[in-house]
Motif scaffolding. Structure first.
Motif, PDB file in Angstrom:
ATOM      1  N   VAL A 160      24.707 -32.913 -21.337  1.00 14.86           N
ATOM      2  CA  VAL A 160      26.062 -32.845 -21.328  1.00 14.86           C
ATOM      3  C   VAL A 160      26.628 -33.212 -19.895  1.00 14.86           C
ATOM      4  O   VAL A 160      26.124 -32.725 -18.958  1.00 14.86           O
ATOM      5  CB  VAL A 160      26.785 -31.276 -21.441  1.00 14.86           C
ATOM      6  N   LEU A 161      27.528 -34.101 -19.624  1.00 12.42           N
ATOM      7  CA  LEU A 161      27.735 -34.728 -18.303  1.00 12.42           C
ATOM      8  C   LEU A 161      29.246 -33.684 -18.197  1.00 12.42           C
ATOM      9  O   LEU A 161      30.210 -33.791 -18.782  1.00 12.42           O
ATOM     10  CB  LEU A 161      28.262 -35.963 -18.207  1.00 12.42           C
ATOM     11  N   GLU A 162      29.113 -32.785 -17.448  1.00 15.23           N
ATOM     12  CA  GLU A 162      30.271 -31.750 -16.890  1.00 15.23           C
ATOM     13  C   GLU A 162      30.807 -32.172 -15.547  1.00 15.23           C
ATOM     14  O   GLU A 162      30.081 -32.640 -14.465  1.00 15.23           O
ATOM     15  CB  GLU A 162      29.585 -30.467 -16.893  1.00 15.23           C
ATOM     16  N   VAL A 163      32.160 -32.240 -15.352  1.00 13.97           N
ATOM     17  CA  VAL A 163      32.817 -32.661 -14.274  1.00 13.97           C
ATOM     18  C   VAL A 163      34.075 -32.232 -14.317  1.00 13.97           C
ATOM     19  O   VAL A 163      34.675 -31.845 -15.429  1.00 13.97           O
ATOM     20  CB  VAL A 163      32.738 -34.205 -14.101  1.00 13.97           C
ATOM     21  N   CYS A 164      34.810 -31.715 -13.079  1.00 13.80           N
ATOM     22  CA  CYS A 164      36.166 -31.357 -13.000  1.00 13.80           C
ATOM     23  C   CYS A 164      37.057 -32.647 -13.176  1.00 13.80           C
ATOM     24  O   CYS A 164      36.801 -33.769 -12.525  1.00 13.80           O
ATOM     25  CB  CYS A 164      36.377 -30.658 -11.790  1.00 13.80           C
ATOM     26  N   MET A 165      37.995 -32.846 -14.106  1.00 14.23           N
ATOM     27  CA  MET A 165      38.988 -33.933 -14.279  1.00 14.23           C
ATOM     28  C   MET A 165      39.568 -34.191 -13.015  1.00 14.23           C
ATOM     29  O   MET A 165      39.796 -35.433 -12.600  1.00 14.23           O
ATOM     30  CB  MET A 165      39.971 -33.661 -15.490  1.00 14.23           C
ATOM     31  N   ARG A 166      40.171 -33.298 -12.132  1.00 17.08           N
ATOM     32  CA  ARG A 166      40.886 -33.256 -10.957  1.00 17.08           C
ATOM     33  C   ARG A 166      40.074 -34.059 -10.011  1.00 17.08           C
ATOM     34  O   ARG A 166      40.531 -34.653  -9.138  1.00 17.08           O
ATOM     35  CB  ARG A 166      41.518 -32.142 -10.766  1.00 17.08           C
ATOM     36  N   LYS A 167      38.684 -33.732 -10.066  1.00 19.82           N
ATOM     37  CA  LYS A 167      38.096 -34.310  -8.972  1.00 19.82           C
ATOM     38  C   LYS A 167      37.298 -35.637  -9.311  1.00 19.82           C
ATOM     39  O   LYS A 167      36.508 -36.185  -8.490  1.00 19.82           O
ATOM     40  CB  LYS A 167      36.610 -33.372  -8.593  1.00 19.82           C
ATOM     41  N   LEU A 168      37.369 -36.200 -10.413  1.00 22.27           N
ATOM     42  CA  LEU A 168      37.011 -37.460 -10.754  1.00 22.27           C
ATOM     43  C   LEU A 168      37.332 -38.428  -9.892  1.00 22.27           C
ATOM     44  O   LEU A 168      36.361 -39.400  -9.581  1.00 22.27           O
ATOM     45  CB  LEU A 168      37.427 -37.888 -11.991  1.00 22.27           C
ATOM     46  N   VAL A 169      38.239 -38.618  -9.194  1.00 20.71           N
ATOM     47  CA  VAL A 169      38.847 -39.726  -8.185  1.00 20.71           C
ATOM     48  C   VAL A 169      37.964 -39.672  -7.136  1.00 20.71           C
ATOM     49  O   VAL A 169      37.600 -40.833  -6.612  1.00 20.71           O
ATOM     50  CB  VAL A 169      40.314 -39.201  -7.688  1.00 20.71           C
ATOM     51  N   PHE A 170      37.060 -38.876  -6.830  1.00 20.16           N
ATOM     52  CA  PHE A 170      36.237 -38.848  -5.716  1.00 20.16           C
ATOM     53  C   PHE A 170      34.808 -39.245  -6.184  1.00 20.16           C
ATOM     54  O   PHE A 170      33.729 -39.500  -5.392  1.00 20.16           O
ATOM     55  CB  PHE A 170      36.157 -37.250  -5.117  1.00 20.16           C
TER      56      PHE A 170
ATOM     57  N   ASP B  13      29.323 -45.036 -23.985  1.00 26.58           N
ATOM     58  CA  ASP B  13      29.147 -45.239 -25.516  1.00 26.58           C
ATOM     59  C   ASP B  13      27.770 -45.625 -25.865  1.00 26.58           C
ATOM     60  O   ASP B  13      27.504 -45.650 -26.864  1.00 26.58           O
ATOM     61  CB  ASP B  13      30.020 -46.372 -25.782  1.00 26.58           C
ATOM     62  N   GLN B  14      26.920 -46.167 -24.911  1.00 26.62           N
ATOM     63  CA  GLN B  14      25.627 -46.464 -25.082  1.00 26.62           C
ATOM     64  C   GLN B  14      24.680 -45.013 -25.397  1.00 26.62           C
ATOM     65  O   GLN B  14      23.657 -45.158 -25.919  1.00 26.62           O
ATOM     66  CB  GLN B  14      24.858 -47.168 -23.868  1.00 26.62           C
ATOM     67  N   PHE B  15      24.994 -43.910 -25.234  1.00 24.52           N
ATOM     68  CA  PHE B  15      24.403 -42.705 -25.255  1.00 24.52           C
ATOM     69  C   PHE B  15      25.412 -41.691 -26.074  1.00 24.52           C
ATOM     70  O   PHE B  15      25.808 -40.788 -25.610  1.00 24.52           O
ATOM     71  CB  PHE B  15      24.302 -42.162 -23.786  1.00 24.52           C
ATOM     72  N   PRO B  16      25.121 -41.758 -27.238  1.00 27.39           N
ATOM     73  CA  PRO B  16      25.855 -40.753 -28.287  1.00 27.39           C
ATOM     74  C   PRO B  16      25.413 -39.427 -28.057  1.00 27.39           C
ATOM     75  O   PRO B  16      25.969 -38.535 -28.607  1.00 27.39           O
ATOM     76  CB  PRO B  16      25.521 -41.461 -29.652  1.00 27.39           C
ATOM     77  N   PHE B  17      24.272 -39.245 -27.779  1.00 27.52           N
ATOM     78  CA  PHE B  17      23.581 -37.731 -27.601  1.00 27.52           C
ATOM     79  C   PHE B  17      24.035 -37.224 -26.178  1.00 27.52           C
ATOM     80  O   PHE B  17      23.589 -36.101 -25.755  1.00 27.52           O
ATOM     81  CB  PHE B  17      22.192 -37.744 -27.534  1.00 27.52           C
ATOM     82  N   VAL B  18      25.172 -38.020 -25.513  1.00 27.94           N
ATOM     83  CA  VAL B  18      25.620 -37.430 -23.964  1.00 27.94           C
ATOM     84  C   VAL B  18      27.022 -36.999 -24.213  1.00 27.94           C
ATOM     85  O   VAL B  18      27.689 -37.992 -24.768  1.00 27.94           O
ATOM     86  CB  VAL B  18      25.219 -38.201 -22.649  1.00 27.94           C
ATOM     87  N   LYS B  19      27.356 -35.900 -24.263  1.00 27.90           N
ATOM     88  CA  LYS B  19      28.603 -35.455 -24.329  1.00 27.90           C
ATOM     89  C   LYS B  19      29.398 -35.145 -22.861  1.00 27.90           C
ATOM     90  O   LYS B  19      28.759 -34.686 -21.965  1.00 27.90           O
ATOM     91  CB  LYS B  19      28.887 -34.213 -25.036  1.00 27.90           C
ATOM     92  N   VAL B  20      30.695 -35.531 -22.650  1.00 24.47           N
ATOM     93  CA  VAL B  20      31.469 -35.291 -21.376  1.00 24.47           C
ATOM     94  C   VAL B  20      32.140 -34.103 -21.638  1.00 24.47           C
ATOM     95  O   VAL B  20      32.953 -33.904 -22.619  1.00 24.47           O
ATOM     96  CB  VAL B  20      32.348 -36.565 -21.278  1.00 24.47           C
ATOM     97  N   GLN B  21      31.964 -33.054 -20.765  1.00 25.84           N
ATOM     98  CA  GLN B  21      32.956 -32.046 -20.538  1.00 25.84           C
ATOM     99  C   GLN B  21      33.602 -31.773 -19.379  1.00 25.84           C
ATOM    100  O   GLN B  21      33.008 -31.900 -18.397  1.00 25.84           O
ATOM    101  CB  GLN B  21      31.783 -30.764 -20.906  1.00 25.84           C
ATOM    102  N   TYR B  22      34.711 -31.600 -19.484  1.00 24.50           N
ATOM    103  CA  TYR B  22      35.462 -31.275 -18.395  1.00 24.50           C
ATOM    104  C   TYR B  22      35.601 -29.714 -17.949  1.00 24.50           C
ATOM    105  O   TYR B  22      36.211 -28.935 -19.025  1.00 24.50           O
ATOM    106  CB  TYR B  22      36.820 -31.939 -18.501  1.00 24.50           C
ATOM    107  N   ALA B  23      35.427 -29.295 -16.713  1.00 21.74           N
ATOM    108  CA  ALA B  23      35.404 -27.940 -16.568  1.00 21.74           C
ATOM    109  C   ALA B  23      36.051 -27.870 -15.005  1.00 21.74           C
ATOM    110  O   ALA B  23      35.538 -28.552 -14.230  1.00 21.74           O
ATOM    111  CB  ALA B  23      33.883 -27.435 -16.672  1.00 21.74           C
ATOM    112  N   PHE B  24      37.034 -26.673 -15.002  1.00 17.23           N
ATOM    113  CA  PHE B  24      37.761 -26.853 -13.836  1.00 17.23           C
ATOM    114  C   PHE B  24      36.899 -26.599 -12.477  1.00 17.23           C
ATOM    115  O   PHE B  24      35.955 -25.709 -12.427  1.00 17.23           O
ATOM    116  CB  PHE B  24      38.769 -25.629 -13.965  1.00 17.23           C
TER     117      PHE B  24
END
Length: 156
Positions: A79-89, A102-113
């Motif tokens: 799971v790639l976890e990141v804050c959506m508001r901090k993505l700009v950095f 998309d090359q990695f269907p077994f990797v999910k993106v999760q946004y966490a504050f």
């Protein structure tokens, strides 16, 4: 040998010889020890840093070395976890999500504050095994790591 040298030698041997009680992934992350720390790294740290508590914490969070220890560690997903508001950095992480994910269907993106970018590595049962911060990783490092370390099992 002087008394001080003998005492220092005993201290270093004691710190390096005994591996402290293993801490949980979360406890290690809170201490700042995340990722794939090997115990040899802690021994190197002890050579340069004379803080017994810090070295002990490092030893509590490390993985024993072997000839090929880290190349054998493989996960079933992430799971790639990141804050959506901090993505700009983190333009490298954004580039990976938009162009490579998309090359990695077994990797999910999760946004966490307020979460820094990190990979949460999963076992065959979808349980968290390790958390690796990727704040300063380049896109090619993310790609290489996922290609080498994530091999989805057939039952997921």
């Amino acid at each position: 040998m002087g008394v001080i040298q003998v005492a220092l030698l005993c201290f270093v041997v004691g710190v390096l010889g005994a591996k402290a009680e293993q801490l949980s992934t979360k406890e290690c992350e809170n201490l700042g020890f995340t990722g794939l720390a090997l115990c040899s790294d802690c021994r190197t740290l002890a050579e340069y840093v004379k803080d017994q508590e810090l070295v002990s914490e490092c030893l509590s969070c490390c993985t024993e070395d072997s000839d090929d220890a880290m190349s054998k560690v493989v996960y079933s997903g992430a799971v790639l976890e990141v804050c959506m508001r901090k993505l700009v950095f983190y333009p490298q992480v954004v580039g990976f999500i938009e162009e490579e994910k998309d090359q990695f269907p077994f990797v999910k993106v999760q946004y966490a504050f307020n979460s820094p970018p990190k990979l949460i590595m999963l076992d065959d049962h979808g349980e968290q095994k390790e958390t690796i911060r990727i704040d300063n990783w380049k896109r090619e490092h993310i790609l290489q790591f996922l290609k080498e370390k994530v091999k989805p099992s057939s039952d997921i």
